[in-house]
Design an enzyme around this catalytic site. Structure first.
Site, mmCIF file in Angstrom:
data_model
loop_
_atom_site.group_PDB
_atom_site.id
_atom_site.type_symbol
_atom_site.label_atom_id
_atom_site.label_comp_id
_atom_site.label_asym_id
_atom_site.label_seq_id
_atom_site.Cartn_x
_atom_site.Cartn_y
_atom_site.Cartn_z
ATOM 1 N N ASP A 1 -10.438 -9.242 10.770
ATOM 2 C CA ASP A 1 -10.422 -7.995 9.804
ATOM 3 C C ASP A 1 -11.754 -7.585 9.717
ATOM 4 O O ASP A 1 -11.755 -6.387 9.855
ATOM 5 C CB ASP A 1 -9.629 -8.552 8.579
ATOM 6 C CG ASP A 1 -9.597 -7.474 7.399
ATOM 7 O OD1 ASP A 1 -8.581 -6.774 7.457
ATOM 8 O OD2 ASP A 1 -10.369 -7.290 6.753
ATOM 9 N N LYS B 1 -13.219 -3.869 11.158
ATOM 10 C CA LYS B 1 -13.868 -2.729 9.865
ATOM 11 C C LYS B 1 -15.236 -2.409 10.569
ATOM 12 O O LYS B 1 -15.649 -1.462 10.606
ATOM 13 C CB LYS B 1 -13.997 -3.282 8.613
ATOM 14 C CG LYS B 1 -12.436 -3.414 7.998
ATOM 15 C CD LYS B 1 -12.624 -4.245 6.651
ATOM 16 C CE LYS B 1 -11.035 -4.504 6.232
ATOM 17 N NZ LYS B 1 -10.906 -5.540 5.044
ATOM 18 N N LYS C 1 -6.696 -0.678 10.060
ATOM 19 C CA LYS C 1 -7.884 -0.985 10.699
ATOM 20 C C LYS C 1 -7.929 -1.420 12.152
ATOM 21 O O LYS C 1 -8.409 -1.166 12.986
ATOM 22 C CB LYS C 1 -8.702 -1.736 9.855
ATOM 23 C CG LYS C 1 -8.358 -3.175 9.806
ATOM 24 C CD LYS C 1 -8.319 -3.841 8.366
ATOM 25 C CE LYS C 1 -7.407 -3.226 7.741
ATOM 26 N NZ LYS C 1 -6.865 -3.603 6.556
ATOM 27 N N GLY D 1 -1.377 -15.361 -3.885
ATOM 28 C CA GLY D 1 -0.924 -14.071 -3.031
ATOM 29 C C GLY D 1 -2.565 -13.481 -2.631
ATOM 30 O O GLY D 1 -2.388 -12.390 -2.288
ATOM 31 N N GLU E 1 -10.088 6.663 5.854
ATOM 32 C CA GLU E 1 -10.618 6.224 4.667
ATOM 33 C C GLU E 1 -10.321 4.786 4.123
ATOM 34 O O GLU E 1 -11.184 3.764 3.878
ATOM 35 C CB GLU E 1 -10.904 7.202 3.473
ATOM 36 C CG GLU E 1 -11.665 6.712 2.213
ATOM 37 C CD GLU E 1 -13.231 6.451 2.599
ATOM 38 O OE1 GLU E 1 -13.888 7.641 2.907
ATOM 39 O OE2 GLU E 1 -13.737 5.314 2.816
ATOM 40 N N VAL F 1 0.745 -1.243 0.126
ATOM 41 C CA VAL F 1 -0.280 -0.166 0.030
ATOM 42 C C VAL F 1 0.913 1.167 -0.075
ATOM 43 O O VAL F 1 0.512 2.184 -0.524
ATOM 44 C CB VAL F 1 -0.912 -0.046 1.171
ATOM 45 C CG1 VAL F 1 -1.689 1.514 1.241
ATOM 46 C CG2 VAL F 1 -1.950 -1.322 1.060
#
Ligand code: HSE
Length: 428
Positions: free
Chosen positions: A201, A205, A105, A187, A129, A14
């Site tokens: 996860d 969120k 997160k 991946g 965001e 990222v």
């Protein structure tokens, strides 16, 4: 033209995407936003990685203190992931008067009260965001566009890895283990997939999104969480037969009786818009009291979709003179005045492995009836195994979670009759 200096903490997938987007679109932002966004620093242990991306050696900081004391840095972008050292670095940046944009997160879910306190104290922006649903602009939709509504409910497919696995299991009839192995090779899934496949996860969120949607703090610990590791091809097949698609859904509801928040595998009708959200795509389906239903769909992960959310926040931060924070009292724990519902209502899919003998159905029916569970549909099909067992599948009408769990215990206690193989909630 106003110059905006940024520092990127972490040049992983990222971070690398964000660097690329900021540098390749620099002129575009000059033209469209009338700001010049300059990457002033990066923090990355692997110097070669930074150099390979095109970062000048002089911009590679050796520690966070260097970035915090750099007067040319206005905004710190944290894309390291995990709680530490990200938490310490973000707090240092805020306390040095830098605004922060984060995609983290877990950090934001667990510590947003602490980060927001530091941001307010130092009059800095805090943007996140990218922490939820990657490139899909759901945070801003909740924070800005939908603010006039009372959000009644949200349902989301907010984890790409599990959606990829469930889609493959549905399309190919393959087992969870087979698909996971393939997803890891390609991946799509991490070597340690626990955070995704066990629903952590998605729960991080959901904690962030439902706090925003319902204007009250919803800590991670309030979320009922189940993952997809026990899902079998047989369950997916029976679901298909009954007209359902199986998804890992994050569900938040704000009702007169209280708030319910849960992440678990769920059957949804094939005709529901979320049923056609496949592969690693994500979507959030929000119902507001005035807007009615809104669905946001797109890429929930990946270098460039997540960078899109990050850069959107950088631009927003640089072009807005004042910052907004939570619309609720942001403390570590939930407001004691808010009621959370754990005995929620749902329809259920219950699959039994039953002994193929007289009286089994009557016995199971009497257990259901004892717990006020009414059956809407049933499948009893000979599976051709001739082993003295038959699969029995029931779909119930709306009933309460605890009633179903008690019925499951009672059925399992009569194991000479039947055993419960799966219990999956159904959105009807
Ligand atoms: N691992 C996440 C997913 C992406 O599979 O959706 C980042 O949250």
């Amino acid at each position: 033209m106003k110059k905006v200096g940024v520092a990127i903490l972490g040049l992983g997938v990222v971070g690398g995407g964000t660097y690329k987007m900021l540098t390749e679109h620099r002129e575009f932002y000059q033209q469209t936003q009338e700001i010049d966004i300059v990457v002033e620093n990066v923090l990355e242990r692997d110097k070669q990685k930074a150099l390979a991306l095109g970062v000048q050696e002089s911009k590679i900081a050796s520690n966070i203190a260097e970035i915090c004391s750099n007067p040319d840095v206005d905004i710190v972008i944290e894309v390291m992931g995990g709680v530490e050292p990200a938490r310490t670095f973000v707090l240092s940046a805020l306390n040095a008067g830098k605004s922060v944009v984060t995609s983290n997160k877990e950090l934001f879910c667990k510590y947003n009260h602490e980060l927001e306190k530091a941001a307010r104290k130092n009059n800095c922006g805090l943007f996140y965001e990218a922490s939820c649903v990657g490139g899909v602009p759901v945070i801003r939709a909740l924070l800005d566009n939908l603010q006039g509504n009372k959000v009644l409910s949200m349902m989301g497919i907010i984890n790409g890895t599990t959606n990829y696995i469930l889609t493959k299991m549905t399309d190919e009839g393959a087992s969870y283990e087979e698909v996971l192995k393939d997803a890891q090779k390609l991946g799509y899934a991490e070597a340690n997939p626990t955070a995704d496949v066990e629903g952590y996860d998605a729960a991080y969120k959901l904690s962030i999104l439902s706090s925003l949607a319902f204007h009250t703090k919803i800590p991670f610990g309030k979320i009922h969480r189940e993952g997809i590791t026990k899902i079998t091809p047989a369950d997916i097949q029976y679901g298909k037969q009954l007209g359902y698609v199986l998804k890992l859904l994050a569900i938040g509801k704000n009702t007169e009786d209280g708030i319910e928040v849960r992440v678990h595998p769920t059957y949804i009708k094939k005709s529901h818009p979320l049923a056609s959200v496949n592969d690693s795509y994500n979507a959030v389906y929000i119902t507001g009291d005035c807007v009615e239903d809104v669905m946001l769909y797109g890429r929930g992960a990946g270098a460039m979709p997540t960078a899109s959310a990050i850069v959107g926040d950088v631009i927003y931060c640089a072009t807005h003179p004042t910052f907004r924070y939570s619309t609720f009292k942001n403390t570590a724990e939930a407001d004691p005045a808010v009621k959370f519902i754990d005995n929620f209502k749902s329809a259920y899919y219950i699959r039994l492995d039953a002994h193929d003998k007289t009286g089994v159905l009557a016995k199971v029916s009497s257990i259901f009836s004892r717990h006020n569970i009414s059956v809407a549909q049933m499948i009893q099909e000979d599976d051709g195994k001739e082993d003295g067992h038959v699969p029995l599948v029931f779909i119930t009408h709306m009933t309460k979670e605890k009633s179903v769990m008690k019925a499951v215990d009672d059925i399992n206690a009569t194991s000479e009759i039947a055993e419960v193989v799966s219990v999956i909630r159904v959105v009807s």
